[in-house]
Design a protein around this motif. Structure first.
Motif, PDB file in Angstrom:
ATOM      1  N   LEU A  20       0.820  -1.210   0.000  1.00 47.50           N
ATOM      2  CA  LEU A  20       0.000   0.000   0.000  1.00 47.50           C
ATOM      3  C   LEU A  20       0.859   1.268   0.000  1.00 47.50           C
ATOM      4  CD1 LEU A  20      -2.930   1.065   0.530  1.00 47.50           C
ATOM      5  CD2 LEU A  20      -2.384   0.912   2.936  1.00 47.50           C
ATOM      6  N   ASN A  21       0.484   2.227  -0.842  1.00 44.01           N
ATOM      7  CA  ASN A  21       1.136   3.533  -0.801  1.00 44.01           C
ATOM      8  C   ASN A  21       0.128   4.572  -0.313  1.00 44.01           C
ATOM      9  OD1 ASN A  21       2.349   5.951  -1.160  1.00 44.01           O
ATOM     10  ND2 ASN A  21       2.931   5.625  -3.289  1.00 44.01           N
ATOM     11  N   PRO A  22       0.162   4.907   0.966  1.00 47.45           N
ATOM     12  CA  PRO A  22      -0.869   5.792   1.524  1.00 47.45           C
ATOM     13  C   PRO A  22      -0.608   7.272   1.234  1.00 47.45           C
ATOM     14  CG  PRO A  22       0.638   5.151   3.250  1.00 47.45           C
ATOM     15  CD  PRO A  22       1.142   4.508   1.984  1.00 47.45           C
ATOM     16  N   PHE A  23       0.377   7.554   0.383  1.00 40.61           N
ATOM     17  CA  PHE A  23       0.682   8.950   0.055  1.00 40.61           C
ATOM     18  C   PHE A  23       0.417   9.256  -1.415  1.00 40.61           C
ATOM     19  CE2 PHE A  23       3.714   7.616   3.399  1.00 40.61           C
ATOM     20  CZ  PHE A  23       3.241   8.417   4.415  1.00 40.61           C
ATOM     21  N   ASN A  24      -0.055   8.275  -2.174  1.00 42.37           N
ATOM     22  CA  ASN A  24      -0.159   8.506  -3.613  1.00 42.37           C
ATOM     23  C   ASN A  24      -1.327   9.434  -3.938  1.00 42.37           C
ATOM     24  OD1 ASN A  24      -2.379   6.915  -5.323  1.00 42.37           O
ATOM     25  ND2 ASN A  24      -1.971   5.821  -3.426  1.00 42.37           N
ATOM     26  N   SER A  25      -1.180  10.164  -5.026  1.00 42.43           N
ATOM     27  CA  SER A  25      -2.138  11.232  -5.319  1.00 42.43           C
ATOM     28  C   SER A  25      -3.505  10.667  -5.705  1.00 42.43           C
ATOM     29  CB  SER A  25      -1.596  12.136  -6.425  1.00 42.43           C
ATOM     30  OG  SER A  25      -1.205  11.352  -7.526  1.00 42.43           O
ATOM     31  N   ASN A  26      -3.548   9.464  -6.274  1.00 38.22           N
ATOM     32  CA  ASN A  26      -4.845   8.889  -6.610  1.00 38.22           C
ATOM     33  C   ASN A  26      -5.694   8.634  -5.370  1.00 38.22           C
ATOM     34  OD1 ASN A  26      -4.370   8.973  -9.285  1.00 38.22           O
ATOM     35  ND2 ASN A  26      -4.029   6.786  -9.558  1.00 38.22           N
ATOM     36  N   MET A  27      -5.012   8.364  -4.245  1.00 38.44           N
ATOM     37  CA  MET A  27      -5.774   8.156  -3.012  1.00 38.44           C
ATOM     38  C   MET A  27      -6.455   9.461  -2.606  1.00 38.44           C
ATOM     39  SD  MET A  27      -4.644   6.654   0.685  1.00 38.44           S
ATOM     40  CE  MET A  27      -4.421   4.975   0.187  1.00 38.44           C
ATOM     41  N   ILE A  28      -5.750  10.571  -2.799  1.00 38.88           N
ATOM     42  CA  ILE A  28      -6.347  11.871  -2.479  1.00 38.88           C
ATOM     43  C   ILE A  28      -7.571  12.094  -3.371  1.00 38.88           C
ATOM     44  CG2 ILE A  28      -5.905  14.350  -2.257  1.00 38.88           C
ATOM     45  CD1 ILE A  28      -2.918  13.697  -2.222  1.00 38.88           C
ATOM     46  N   LEU A  29      -7.434  11.763  -4.646  1.00 40.14           N
ATOM     47  CA  LEU A  29      -8.552  11.959  -5.569  1.00 40.14           C
ATOM     48  C   LEU A  29      -9.707  11.012  -5.243  1.00 40.14           C
ATOM     49  CD1 LEU A  29      -6.494  12.496  -8.819  1.00 40.14           C
ATOM     50  CD2 LEU A  29      -7.910  14.182  -7.657  1.00 40.14           C
ATOM     51  N   GLY A  30      -9.369   9.803  -4.784  1.00 37.73           N
ATOM     52  CA  GLY A  30     -10.405   8.867  -4.356  1.00 37.73           C
ATOM     53  C   GLY A  30     -11.186   9.438  -3.184  1.00 37.73           C
ATOM     54  N   LEU A  31     -10.446  10.003  -2.228  1.00 31.20           N
ATOM     55  CA  LEU A  31     -11.104  10.602  -1.062  1.00 31.20           C
ATOM     56  C   LEU A  31     -11.893  11.838  -1.468  1.00 31.20           C
ATOM     57  CD1 LEU A  31      -8.158  10.171   1.436  1.00 31.20           C
ATOM     58  CD2 LEU A  31     -10.403   9.114   1.675  1.00 31.20           C
ATOM     59  N   ALA A  32     -11.362  12.571  -2.451  1.00 26.91           N
ATOM     60  CA  ALA A  32     -12.072  13.751  -2.949  1.00 26.91           C
ATOM     61  C   ALA A  32     -13.398  13.343  -3.576  1.00 26.91           C
ATOM     62  CB  ALA A  32     -11.209  14.486  -3.963  1.00 26.91           C
ATOM     63  N   THR A  33     -13.474  12.121  -4.087  1.00 22.87           N
ATOM     64  CA  THR A  33     -14.716  11.581  -4.630  1.00 22.87           C
ATOM     65  C   THR A  33     -15.655  11.159  -3.506  1.00 22.87           C
ATOM     66  OG1 THR A  33     -13.364  10.706  -6.421  1.00 22.87           O
ATOM     67  CG2 THR A  33     -15.601   9.877  -6.276  1.00 22.87           C
TER      68      THR A  33
END
Lengths: 458, 481
Positions: free
Chosen positions: B126-139
């Protein structure tokens, strides 16, 4: 090694007749150096510094020291002197291919070739100490520290087994590799405990007659191994050439107990637990820092980090614990060394500059700079790249320390090199001005009291 | 023959019973977990209690309840209470959601790339710093199914992010591959037969301990896991014939299939409903009718609505599983609620549309005891939106995972500039260690100290910090680690 040095001192100032030795003018064995400034690293900057060099060592250093008559003086009031650069994480001059995944017993020293052209070149660029690590993936082995000039490998060696390189990636197999290493060390600890118990039991049985006990004490010393347990004999040559058997005997406890020798692949892990070996853990991203800590679990070994800084590095997430409310300590709180390139990065997705080395340093980590690439052209411009970070907010003293004393500490040779102090090796760089100024020229390089690059006549 | 049928029927009844008690069991399990947690709590007594509260919000619990001007209170990441005028410990972190709505964190039943580059072993990759995770949370997504596992989008941490692994047993039961279909059926037959013998033996062995366990002949492990209720049977099917066949298979062997695709599901909705099937579908999917056949076929915007009316649980997933702004914009994982909207367009009730991206996917993945709705005892995973979740204009303002704010629209680069919140105007702030960008060609030369330009004050803060550095630089050799 100290003995070897003494030997050269006795022979005279001509020093080792290495690849470069005979072509250059002999440097007197006793020499006083008077310069405008000296960056001592350990004790700040000295003005009108005088450094007395004798037999390859710095014997005195201070401001405006009086110089006895008759001592040859190198008088350069405009120049600035700093300790020779220490490149602690290099493969220069080494050309072996990477090993298997788990080979912690491999030593980079085995592949040092004294006549490699790179060594002569790095000295010209001001590097007077090199740390060489073994190539490979996973856990490729242990690094050594060398002085880049010498006729033989042994002559070049400063220290071996400096750090164990461990590469941790965010993969199940990589984390397992590290865990397995410590699992093996657990198995050894169990074995050692049993051997100890057995020994104590035998000892108790033999204790009753006083005199016999005396004899027993003698026995293990005369015999190679005590008969009560077996020492594994199938040691690979890598461990056999290790100079440590002597130390082992010294460690022998007064009661004559000799712990069984761990297997070559297990020994580095045992050593790490015993505090005899540091780990240099290579990670590539913030996530891998978390995965490394996760894989390490409750192990309390000493470790430093190697982080290649990419332009869009996300390392800032794990610099300290508070900013992003991490569940673990940040790199700053761990106060470890961080081996990295002097590069400005950007905030991901933007063009905004970010000085990660400066941030790491402020948070408490200790910086160890390496050239941007491990190639000669980059070694040549190493200090200029460091200067760029200083221009962008990195503390100057920290920056200079990160190319001298801190890498020397990483290699465990800080008692000999890395700063201008009494008793240390006379590895000096003579600059025509501030070493971080682009217009300054590296006029001369002194290695172990000998001018090995540049024309300097006292 | 009659006897056999009877046996079969009783077996089916048993299976159905087992399945019907499945959610209850899950609930009980969660109860068990709580007990374990208590033990852990006892250990963790030294650790301070971590309180978090969202207040003044219109709370949509996801269970059909809407509480106006209400609060959600969480302790150590679990929901402690939901209601009005709750007692809030003074050290609680407060999120004032005045005029905003609170929904349960969205559950994407499948996604790609939100957890980094890896596709398996998420605990180790798991990479908990990746930008897609931020975008996922933004969704609004706080939990996602991916690679057969359910993982929470826990930013800044890799601990306990994986909720469940090896969720699915994947099967193919297509008319285009008759031999494969026959083989699977045979596997079901033989495995079910063995399981029957095994259950019998389990009873008998209590009396006669010498009795041997029945030999595992022709037993398929995936099929067995499905029949035992340990794994979820997942099919990928769209054709009416295939859907029909799956429904029959499921009814015969007593398991509840999850069918991905399900484009012609509306034509066999009754059958699927009777079989207890669930559907993972994309309302905007289109396929033409097979004109060689006279019966109904092809895709329908009403698919979700019709299936829902027949009792098929609907989970919605967008056309593209990854964050993909280079593709067909509006159809990637960042448009999960928009995709659910299109099901509403086809007649699905809004409540079911919300469930299709929260509680239903949680239930399908067997993690409904942790996420999917806002209920006491569940994980405090919620989102705060500035409007109706299903409205295209709505933005997620905050995302909370385990009682910790992991996304704040105003603090991330992506959407901060669009209709900024009144309480947090967009400001150009320098990060720690960041330097003012310089115009091209004005880069500092090596070795030059940065000189303050005309009319520009020297940066005091940085100078001071530089001084600190010097002190730190002089520190002794403290060992790391």
């Amino acid at each position: 090694m100290m003995l070897a040095n003494l030997f050269f001192m006795l022979i005279g100032a001509s020093g080792p007749t290495g690849a470069t030795g005979d072509t250059r003018a002999a440097t007197p064995s006793l020499l006083a150096i008077r310069v405008g400034k000296a960056e001592t690293i350990a004790k700040g900057t000295l003005e009108n510094a005088v450094i007395l060099v004798e037999g390859g060592k710095i014997v005195a250093i201070g401001e405006d020291l009086p110089i006895e008559r008759g001592i040859p003086i190198l008088d350069r009031p405009a120049w600035v002197v700093m300790p020779g650069l220490v490149h602690a994480y290099s493969r220069l001059g080494c050309d072996s291919e990477g090993g298997e995944d788990m080979s912690p017993e491999v030593r980079a020293f085995a592949e040092v070739y004294p006549k490699a052209e790179e060594f002569e070149k790095v000295v010209e660029y001001g590097v007077t100490t090199l740390g060489l690590y073994p190539a490979g993936n996973g856990i490729p082995g242990q690094a050594c520290a060398i002085r880049p000039l010498g006729a033989t490998r042994e002559e070049m060696l400063l220290a071996d087994g400096c750090y164990l390189k461990i590469i941790v990636r965010a993969t199940a197999s990589s984390k397992k590799l590290l865990k397995d290493g410590f699992k093996k060390a657990d198995e050894y600890a169990e074995k050692e405990k049993k051997a100890r118990e057995k020994f104590d039991k035998d000892q108790k049985g033999a204790k009753k007659p006083e005199e016999k006990k005396e004899e027993k004490k003698e026995e293990p010393k005369s015999a190679e191994a005590p008969p009560s347990f077996s020492v594994p004999q199938d040691e690979p040559p890598a461990a056999a050439q290790d100079s440590k058997p002597d130390e082992k005997k010294d460690e022998k406890k007064p009661d004559g107990y000799v712990p069984p020798e761990p297997e070559a692949k297990v020994k580095p892990f045992v050593d790490m637990r015993a505090g005899k070996l540091r780990a240099l853990v290579s990670i590539g991203s913030a996530a891998e820092y978390l995965h490394f800590l996760d894989a390490l679990g409750k192990e309390t070994i000493s470790w430093d980090l190697r982080v290649p800084i990419q332009r869009e590095s996300d390392l800032f997430y794990v610099i300290d614990k508070a900013t992003y409310e991490l569940e673990v300590d940040g790199i700053g709180e761990k106060k470890c060394r961080v081996v990295l390139e002097p590069v400005l990065s950007v905030v991901p997705g933007t063009m905004r500059n970010r000085n990660l080395p400066a941030e790491l340093s402020r948070a408490g980590a200790k910086l160890v700079f390496v050239p941007r690439n491990d190639t000669l052209p980059d070694v040549k411009v190493w200090l200029m790249n460091v200067a760029e970070l200083v221009a962008n907010g990195l503390d100057r003293a920290t920056a200079l320390r990160a190319v001298t004393l801190e890498p020397a500490s990483l290699l465990g040779v800080e008692a000999r090199v890395g700063s201008l102090e009494k008793g240390k090796d006379a590895n000096l760089l003579f600059y025509s001005g501030d070493p971080l100024e682009a217009t300054s020229k590296l006029e001369a390089v002194m290695l172990d009291g000998r001018i090995v690059h540049g024309e300097v006549n006292p | 023959m009659i006897q056999r049928n009877l046996l079969m029927r009783s077996f089916l009844a048993l299976c159905a019973l087992g399945l019907s008690t499945l959610p209850a069991r899950a609930w009980q399990e969660s109860g068990g977990d709580e007990k374990k947690d208590e033990g852990a709590d006892a250990k963790k007594k030294d650790e301070p209690e971590r309180w978090f509260v969202v207040k003044n919000a219109e709370v949509h619990t996801g269970t059909g309840l809407v509480l106006r001007d209400a609060m959600v209170l969480a302790k150590n990441g679990k929901i402690e209470e939901i209601g009005h005028e709750l007692d809030v410990p003074p050290d609680a972190k407060v999120l004032d959601a005045q005029g905003l709505r609170v929904y349960p964190g969205l559950v994407a039943i499948s996604s790609a790339g939100l957890l980094g580059f890896s596709t398996s072993d998420f605990g180790d990759t798991l990479n908990p710093f990746n930008s897609n995770m931020i975008l996922g949370l933004a969704t609004g997504i706080t939990t996602t199914g991916t690679g057969g596992a359910a993982v929470k989008l826990k930013r800044f941490s890799i601990k306990d992010a994986v909720v469940r692994e090896k969720i699915y047993a994947l099967f193919s039961y297509s008319s285009r591959n008759p031999s494969g279909r026959r083989t699977l059926r045979e596997k079901f037959v033989s495995t079910a037969a063995w399981l029957r013998e095994f259950r019998e033996w389990e009873e008998l062995v209590k009396k006669d301990k010498e009795l041997k366990e029945p030999a595992k002949k022709n037993v398929d492990t995936s099929v067995l896991a499905v029949l035992k209720g340990e794994q979820v049977a997942k099919f990928n099917a769209n054709d009416r014939d295939d859907l029909f066949a799956i429904a029959r298979l499921a009814q015969e062997f007593g398991f509840r299939p999850v069918i991905e695709g399900c484009r012609e599901g509306w034509t066999v909705a009754d059958e699927l409903g009777r079989a207890g099937a669930s559907a993972i579908l994309t309302p905007r999917d289109r396929r033409p009718k097979d004109e060689l056949l006279s019966r109904e076929g092809g895709s329908s915007i009403e698919n979700a609505a019709i299936l829902h009316r027949s009792g098929v649980a609907i989970a919605v997933v967008p056309g593209t599983e990854s964050v993909d702004l280079g593709g067909i914009v509006g159809r990637d994982i960042m448009h999960l609620p928009i995709e659910a909207d299109f099901a509403v367009r086809g007649g699905l009730p809004e409540e079911a549309a919300l469930a299709s991206i929260t509680s239903v996917p949680a239930r399908l993945m067997g993690i409904q005891h942790r996420v999917g709705t806002l209920e006491i005892g569940k994980d405090c995973d919620l989102i705060v939106t500035d409007g109706d979740l299903l409205h295209y204009e709505t933005f997620v303002q905050w995302a909370v995972v385990d009682g910790k704010v992991v996304y704040d629209k105003q603090k991330e680069l992506y959407f901060a500039h669009i209709r900024p919140r009144a309480d947090a105007p967009v400001e150009r702030k320098l990060d720690k260690g960041e330097t003012e960008p310089k115009p091209e060609g004005d880069a500092p030369k090596e070795g030059e100290e940065e000189k303050p330009k005309d009319g520009e004050k020297p940066k005091d803060g940085e100078d001071k910090q530089g001084g600190d550095d010097e002190k730190k630089g002089g520190d002794g050799e403290k060992k790391g680690g």
